[in-house]
Write a protein that holds these residues in place. Structure first.
Motif, PDB file in Angstrom:
ATOM      1  N   VAL A 168      87.429  86.326  31.506  1.00 46.05           N
ATOM      2  CA  VAL A 168      86.748  87.666  33.115  1.00 46.05           C
ATOM      3  C   VAL A 168      86.838  88.692  31.282  1.00 46.05           C
ATOM      4  N   PRO A 169      85.794  89.551  31.669  1.00 42.56           N
ATOM      5  CA  PRO A 169      85.491  90.702  30.993  1.00 42.56           C
ATOM      6  C   PRO A 169      86.415  91.985  31.747  1.00 42.56           C
ATOM      7  N   GLU A 170      86.904  92.842  31.209  1.00 40.52           N
ATOM      8  CA  GLU A 170      87.392  94.185  31.586  1.00 40.52           C
ATOM      9  C   GLU A 170      87.280  95.302  30.834  1.00 40.52           C
TER      10      GLU A 170
ATOM     11  N   ARG B 158      83.412  85.853  39.471  1.00 43.89           N
ATOM     12  CA  ARG B 158      84.737  86.520  38.285  1.00 43.89           C
ATOM     13  C   ARG B 158      84.438  85.772  37.445  1.00 43.89           C
ATOM     14  N   TYR B 159      83.332  84.397  37.301  1.00 36.52           N
ATOM     15  CA  TYR B 159      82.908  83.710  36.812  1.00 36.52           C
ATOM     16  C   TYR B 159      81.240  83.813  36.875  1.00 36.52           C
ATOM     17  N   HIS B 160      80.599  85.161  37.239  1.00 39.42           N
ATOM     18  CA  HIS B 160      79.791  85.175  37.111  1.00 39.42           C
ATOM     19  C   HIS B 160      78.863  85.584  35.666  1.00 39.42           C
TER      20      HIS B 160
ATOM     21  N   MET C 124      77.938  95.693  43.226  1.00 41.66           N
ATOM     22  CA  MET C 124      78.915  95.378  41.985  1.00 41.66           C
ATOM     23  C   MET C 124      80.187  96.308  41.783  1.00 41.66           C
ATOM     24  N   LYS C 125      80.510  95.523  43.145  1.00 37.47           N
ATOM     25  CA  LYS C 125      82.345  95.754  43.221  1.00 37.47           C
ATOM     26  C   LYS C 125      83.437  95.835  42.052  1.00 37.47           C
ATOM     27  N   ALA C 126      83.108  94.544  42.224  1.00 35.36           N
ATOM     28  CA  ALA C 126      84.303  94.390  40.973  1.00 35.36           C
ATOM     29  C   ALA C 126      83.369  95.306  39.374  1.00 35.36           C
ATOM     30  N   GLY C 127      82.938  95.370  38.742  1.00 33.77           N
ATOM     31  CA  GLY C 127      82.274  95.686  37.843  1.00 33.77           C
ATOM     32  C   GLY C 127      82.003  97.093  37.732  1.00 33.77           C
ATOM     33  N   THR C 128      81.894  97.644  38.671  1.00 32.70           N
ATOM     34  CA  THR C 128      82.204  99.046  38.607  1.00 32.70           C
ATOM     35  C   THR C 128      83.816  99.491  39.146  1.00 32.70           C
TER      36      THR C 128
ATOM     37  N   GLY D 236      79.178  84.133  25.954  1.00 31.52           N
ATOM     38  CA  GLY D 236      79.533  84.917  26.826  1.00 31.52           C
ATOM     39  C   GLY D 236      78.557  84.511  27.473  1.00 31.52           C
ATOM     40  N   GLY D 237      77.986  85.251  28.882  1.00 33.09           N
ATOM     41  CA  GLY D 237      76.935  85.146  29.351  1.00 33.09           C
ATOM     42  C   GLY D 237      77.409  85.111  30.638  1.00 33.09           C
ATOM     43  N   HIS D 238      76.192  84.730  31.791  1.00 36.47           N
ATOM     44  CA  HIS D 238      75.753  84.632  32.794  1.00 36.47           C
ATOM     45  C   HIS D 238      76.264  82.467  33.038  1.00 36.47           C
ATOM     46  N   LEU D 239      77.343  82.758  33.911  1.00 34.41           N
ATOM     47  CA  LEU D 239      77.637  81.670  33.898  1.00 34.41           C
ATOM     48  C   LEU D 239      77.652  80.646  35.576  1.00 34.41           C
ATOM     49  N   SER D 240      78.115  81.210  36.210  1.00 37.13           N
ATOM     50  CA  SER D 240      77.779  80.571  37.682  1.00 37.13           C
ATOM     51  C   SER D 240      76.882  80.517  38.446  1.00 37.13           C
TER      52      SER D 240
END
Length: 572
Positions: free
Chosen positions: A270-272, A260-262, A300-304, A39-43
Motif C-alpha cells: 500500500v503506497p504511502e 486499501r487495495y484500490h 480522496m480521503k486516504a490518498g490526500t 503496481g496498479g489498480h487492483l480492487s
C-alpha cells in the motif's frame, strides 16, 4: 488453460459458461500476478472481470464501441483485446498504459483516467455514428461513484431522449476509492433500477432521462450477465443496466479492504506518501485549535492524507465524492460564511475545478487553502495523472498565492503560514517523500538560500528540484542555490539583486510556469541576467518511473549539469 489461447475476443465466443467461469479465475490470477510486480489498480479490476468477459462475449467489439469511465476496471478488457501477451508490460516504459488509451488499441474507443467523461463521450460517439450513417452499439460502463460526477449528471439529464443502440451500464460496488458518498441522486438511481422488473418500462427518473428499458443483473455472475446482455443486444432502444459487483473479488484482503487495495505498489504494498500525511496532520493540529478549520476532499480521503483528520474532526470533514467543482465552491461558501476551509486534491484533479477557483474563490479573495498533492511527475499512472500544469493554471489568477515547500517540515510551516494570509493560497507538494533538510528559515513567503556559490544562481521549486540543484557541485558547478518557496508572489528582494547566469528548475510545464515568471520579471525590470529555464516539455508525460520522466524532460542531475556547464563555458 483457456487464457493462453485467447489472442482476441473471437476465441472467447467459442467458450461455454463453465469454461468462462474458469477463464474469469485465470484472468484474476493474471491481474494479481501482474499488479504484484508492476503496481496498479487492483480492487476495481478484480470486481469487474465477469462483467468485462460478458460484454466482450455478447457484443461485437471493436465494431461496437466500449467506453470505460475512469479506466480503473480496464485490465480484463486489455487482456481480452489482443494485449494478453503484452499485459506483463503494464504501466512500464514503452509498455501498455494503466488506463484505456486511444492509439494503443482499436478496442480502446476513448482515453480514460479521470472520472465522469464516459457518458458524454459515449453520447458524442452516438451522434457521430448517426450523422455518418453507421450502425453499431455503444456500451458505456460507469461506476456508481462516477455516476454522481457533475459531467455525468449533465450528460444524463441534458436531454429527455437518448440515442438508439445505446447501453449504459452502471457498476455498483458501493465504493469510489473508499466508501461512496453518493448522496440522494446516486441512491435514488440505484433504488429505481433495482425496483424495476427486467425490461419493464415505467415512468421514473431513468426513463425521464431517455432510457426506454431498465435491467439489473449480478455483475459477478457471468451466466446471468450473458443472459441479460443478450436480451439487451436485441433491443434498438437506449437501455439502462445496473449491475452489482464486489470490489476486490477473488482476493480476500482486497475484498475485506477494497479501499486499501484500490491502488497498490509492487508486491501489493500500500503506497504511502509522507508529504500527504504531513499535510493532513498539520491541518488537523490547526483544527484542534481553531473550530473554523474545515477539511474537504473529493473522494480522496486516504490518498490526500486525511484519514487521521477525518477520525479526529468528523464534524469538520467533508468528502464531496468525485466532484471537485462542488468541493471548491462548497469551500468558497464556507469561507464567505466565516470558516477557514482547506481543499485537498491531487494536482491533476484540481484542474477540473479551474472555473470555480477563479470565479467563486479568487474574485472574492476568499480564504480557501488548496493542498495540492502529487504535484509534478507521478510515474507509472501515465499521461492523465501527472501534476504538470498547476503552477501554470494557478499563478496567473489574481489574489492567488502559490507556495512550494522543500520538505515535510517546510510543508507544515507553509500550511501554518497559508492560513494566516486570509486569502486564496495553494500549497503544492509531490507524491511520496523526499530529502529532509537540516536547516529551515521561518516560512514568511521569502525564498530560502540553501547554498552559496559564485558561478551562477539556481532557483529551484520544490524539494525534488532543490535536491537536483544541491547536487550539482559534484559536477564542478559552484552555484548559489535558492529554494523558491513562494512561486507567486516572486521574491523580488532576491531577484533584483541577481546578476549573471540564472537557472530555474521546476516540475511543471515550461509554458506559463515559474521560469516564465522569472523571465518576465527580469525583462520588465531590465535585470542584468541571462535566464535558462528547466521544466517539463510541451508534451504529455507518459508512464515510466519518476527517474526516467526526469531524464525525458532534462531534469535529472546529469542533464541539468551538462546543460549548465555548456552554457557557463561560453561566458568568456
Amino acid at each position: 488453460m483457456y487464457l493462453e489461447k485467447l489472442n482476441d475476443n473471437k476465441k472467447l465466443k467459442e467458450l461455454n459458461i463453465p469454461e468462462l467461469k474458469i477463464l474469469a479465475e485465470e484472468i484474476r490470477g493474471k491481474i494479481i500476478k501482474t499488479v504484484s510486480k508492476r503496481g496498479g489498480h487492483l480492487s476495481a479490476n478484480l470486481g469487474a472481470v465477469e462483467l468485462t468477459i460478458a460484454i466482450h462475449y455478447v457484443f461485437d467489439l471493436p465494431t461496437d464501441k466500449l467506453l470505460l469511465d475512469v479506466g480503473h476496471q480496464c485490465y480484463t478488457h486489455k487482456i481480452l483485446s489482443g494485449r494478453n501477451e503484452t499485459f506483463a508490460t503494464l504501466r512500464t516504459e514503452n509498455g501498455i498504459a494503466g488506463f484505456t488509451a486511444i492509439g494503443e488499441s482499436e478496442y480502446d474507443a476513448f482515453t480514460s483516467g479521470h472520472a465522469g467523461n464516459s457518458l458524454a463521450a459515449s453520447l458524442g460517439y452516438a451522434a457521430a455514428r448517426d450523422v455518418n450513417g453507421e450502425n453499431y452499439k455503444i456500451i458505456d460502463v460507469i461506476g456508481d461513484a462516477s455516476f454522481t460526477n457533475g459531467v455525468t449528471l449533465e450528460a444524463f439529464s441534458a436531454s429527455e431522449t437518448k440515442p438508439d443502440n445505446f447501453v449504459l451500464i452502471v457498476n455498483d460496488n458501493g465504493m469510489s476509492i473508499a466508501k461512496n458518498e453518493n448522496g440522494f441522486f446516486g441512491t435514488a438511481i440505484k433504488n429505481v433500477a433495482i425496483s424495476e422488473n427486467a425490461g419493464k418500462v415505467k415512468d421514473n427518473m431513468i426513463t425521464a432521462a431517455g432510457f426506454r428499458k431498465i435491467y439489473s443483473a449480478d455483475g459477478n455472475d457471468v451466466e446471468n450477465l450473458i443472459s441479460v446482455l443478450s436480451e439487451i443486444k436485441k433491443e434498438t432502444y437506449p437501455v439502462f443496466l445496473l449491475v452489482k459487483t464486489i470490489k476486490g473479488k477473488g482476493y480476500k484482503e482486497a475484498e475485506l479492504h477494497p479501499d486499501r487495495y484500490h491502488a497498490v505498489g509492487e508486491n501489493l504494498s500500500v503506497p504511502e506518501s509522507k508529504y500527504a500525511e504531513t499535510a493532513g496532520k498539520a491541518v488537523s493540529l490547526l483544527a484542534a485549535k481553531d473550530k473554523r478549520i474545515v477539511a474537504i476532499t473529493a473522494g480522496m480521503k486516504a490518498g490526500t492524507g486525511l484519514s487521521g483528520y477525518a477520525e479526529e474532526h468528523k464534524d469538520r470533514f467533508i468528502d464531496a465524492g468525485i466532484a471537485e467543482e462542488y468541493a471548491v465552491t462548497l469551500a468558497a461558501g464556507m469561507a464567505a460564511g466565516g470558516l477557514k476551509p482547506f481543499v485537498f486534491a491531487y494536482s491533476t484533479f484540481l484542474q477540473r475545478a479551474y472555473d470555480q477557483i477563479v470565479h467563486d474563490v479568487c474574485i472574492a479573495n476568499l480564504p480557501v487553502v488548496f493542498c495540492v498533492n502529487r504535484a509534478g511527475v507521478v510515474g507509472t499512472d501515465g499521461v492523465t495523472h501527472q501534476g504538470a500544469f498547476d503552477l501554470s493554471y494557478l499563478t496567473h489568477i489574481p489574489n492567488m498565492t502559490v507556495l512550494a515547500p522543500k520538505d515535510d517540515k517546510d510543508l507544515e510551516a507553509a500550511i501554518n503560514y497559508a492560513v494566516t494570509l486570509n486569502s486564496p493560497v495553494a500549497v503544492r507538494y509531490p507524491s511520496g517523500s523526499g530529502t529532509e533538510y537540516p536547516e529551515h528559515k521561518p516560512f514568511d513567503g521569502s525564498w530560502e538560500k540553501v547554498k552559496d556559490g559564485k558561478d551562477c544562481t539556481i532557483l529551484a521549486v520544490g524539494g525534488r528540484m532543490l535536491s537536483v540543484a544541491s547536487s550539482l557541485e559534484k559536477y564542478g558547478i559552484n552555484a548559489a542555490v535558492y529554494s523558491a518557496r513562494s512561486v507567486k508572489p516572486l521574491d523580488e528582494n532576491v531577484l533584483k539583486n541577481l546578476s549573471g547566469y540564472v537557472f530555474t528548475l521546476e516540475e511543471n510545464s515550461l509554458i506559463g510556469g515559474f521560469g516564465s515568471s522569472v523571465c518576465e520579471y527580469a525583462f520588465d525590470n531590465d535585470l542584468d541576467v541571462k535566464v535558462k529555464t528547466f521544466g517539463l516539455k510541451d508534451e504529455f508525460v507518459r508512464h515510466a518511473s519518476i527517474e526516467r520522466q526526469f531524464e525525458f524532460n532534462g531534469l535529472d542531475e546529469k542533464s541539468v549539469s551538462g546543460e549548465i556547464l555548456k552554457i557557463l563555458s561560453k561566458r568568456n
